[in-house]
Design an enzyme around this catalytic site. Sequence first.
Site, mmCIF file in Angstrom:
data_model
loop_
_atom_site.group_PDB
_atom_site.id
_atom_site.type_symbol
_atom_site.label_atom_id
_atom_site.label_comp_id
_atom_site.label_asym_id
_atom_site.label_seq_id
_atom_site.Cartn_x
_atom_site.Cartn_y
_atom_site.Cartn_z
ATOM 1 N N GLN A 197 1.119 -1.664 0.035
ATOM 2 C CA GLN A 197 0.030 -0.023 -0.394
ATOM 3 C C GLN A 197 0.955 1.350 -0.215
ATOM 4 O OE1 GLN A 197 -0.388 -2.753 2.208
ATOM 5 N NE2 GLN A 197 -2.436 -3.014 2.883
ATOM 6 N N ASP A 238 -6.906 0.469 11.800
ATOM 7 C CA ASP A 238 -8.002 0.262 12.230
ATOM 8 C C ASP A 238 -9.101 -0.135 13.522
ATOM 9 O OD1 ASP A 238 -6.029 -0.702 10.024
ATOM 10 O OD2 ASP A 238 -7.939 -1.525 9.235
ATOM 11 N N ASN A 248 -3.442 -2.095 13.408
ATOM 12 C CA ASN A 248 -3.207 -1.124 12.440
ATOM 13 C C ASN A 248 -2.501 -2.615 11.630
ATOM 14 O OD1 ASN A 248 -3.707 0.919 10.568
ATOM 15 N ND2 ASN A 248 -1.124 1.278 10.555
ATOM 16 N N LYS A 249 -1.594 -2.609 10.098
ATOM 17 C CA LYS A 249 -1.374 -2.484 9.217
ATOM 18 C C LYS A 249 0.008 -3.492 9.570
ATOM 19 C CE LYS A 249 -2.448 -3.605 5.754
ATOM 20 N NZ LYS A 249 -3.233 -4.938 5.660
HETATM 21 O O1 MRU Z 1 -5.373 -4.100 4.912
HETATM 22 P P1 MRU Z 1 -5.612 -2.348 4.586
HETATM 23 O O2 MRU Z 1 -5.193 -2.097 3.258
HETATM 24 O O3 MRU Z 1 -7.482 -1.962 4.392
HETATM 25 O O4 MRU Z 1 -5.569 -1.929 5.882
HETATM 26 C C1 MRU Z 1 -4.989 -0.375 6.218
HETATM 27 C C2 MRU Z 1 -4.584 0.134 7.148
HETATM 28 O O5 MRU Z 1 -4.277 -0.697 7.672
HETATM 29 C C3 MRU Z 1 -4.590 1.787 7.531
HETATM 30 O O6 MRU Z 1 -3.325 2.056 8.198
HETATM 31 C C4 MRU Z 1 -5.939 2.295 8.029
HETATM 32 O O7 MRU Z 1 -6.302 1.408 7.948
HETATM 33 C C5 MRU Z 1 -6.152 3.327 8.511
HETATM 34 S S1 MRU Z 1 -6.628 3.896 6.825
HETATM 35 C C6 MRU Z 1 -6.972 5.559 7.442
#
Ligand code: MRU
Length: 346
Positions: A197, A238, A248-249
Amino acid sequence: MSRIVPLRFAGSSLRVLDQLALPARERWIACHTAGDVARAIRDMNVRGAPAIGIAAAYGLALAARRSRARTVSALLSDVGRAGSRLVQARPTAVNLAWAVNRIISEARGLGAPTPAALRAFVTAQAHAIEREDRAANLRMGRLGAALIRKRMDVLTHCNTGALATGGHGTALGVIRTAHALGRIRKVYVDETRPYLQGARLTAWELQRDHIPFVLITDSMAAHFMALGGIGAVLVGADRITRRGDVANKIGTYALAILARAHRIPFYVVAPTSTLDLALRRGRDIVIEERSADEVVRIAGTRIAPAGVRAAHPAFDVTPGTLVTAIVTEAGIARPPYAASLPRLLG
Ligand code: MRU
């Protein structure tokens, strides 16, 4: 404010800027049913906690519109069924369930006189969730930028920008606002293995907005911190528990440990729709497991020998004890979070 908008609702369909095609192509896909929206969320055509909440809200609007129910209670059942399907699309980001539950409980409490009134209400609520998220991002941008007192380099992980939200972004929104105020020299962008990402989406957003950045692999973060140039780490979330534990990621937890070791402030930026204060401990958060294929292949090309086993937890949990502050649209929370987070929600 960035002009990037990841979702466009057109009444009979939700158009989704396909984040799997970026940065190579700006392709839009059309979702006509709540099932289409659930699929787009599960397959990551749209991703990022607030964005999947907004997409699900529009999924409910599509379900209400397509339902042939002739009574208010039959329509509520159809919308409820669509909601259950949408919530199951991805488990970790609480924004998804938050948006669906908010609309369904408000729709139930409304006492709509006719199905048509209920359909209009559900659509209006979906628009409101998107609008409120954008406003929350702008406010977090202002509050968070105040934490960056002098011009500095910052590091971010994953994509938390306009693509992941209703516009502007959370952590990347703070970076956007701080950059506009002249406080960002450059951004270190983690590529964010395995889904990339950072390399694909954050780099695309920053390039479009002419914000200086350098792309690094996740494993380079410690090296650059040790060189002394990074003034702050900013990430999104998240799900955040009452103690301030942050899902979070994958890779975020490692960054938080590195930031602590190098005495660098570690800021989490997330709207209050990401708070799950009913949960106390991070270990109670369900972590999405994605296909191992996403680890053994990059852009479709296999990089590991055939037959290897690989693991792919999509998120990790950073203990609140490693988080310097949590920036929300309702204000900035500082440790101890068990006291400060509930105070923010009033
Ligand atoms: O798997 P993803 O790409 O949906 O994960 C996104 C993240 O972990 C972001 O850091 C989180 O959703 C915050 S986005 C404002």
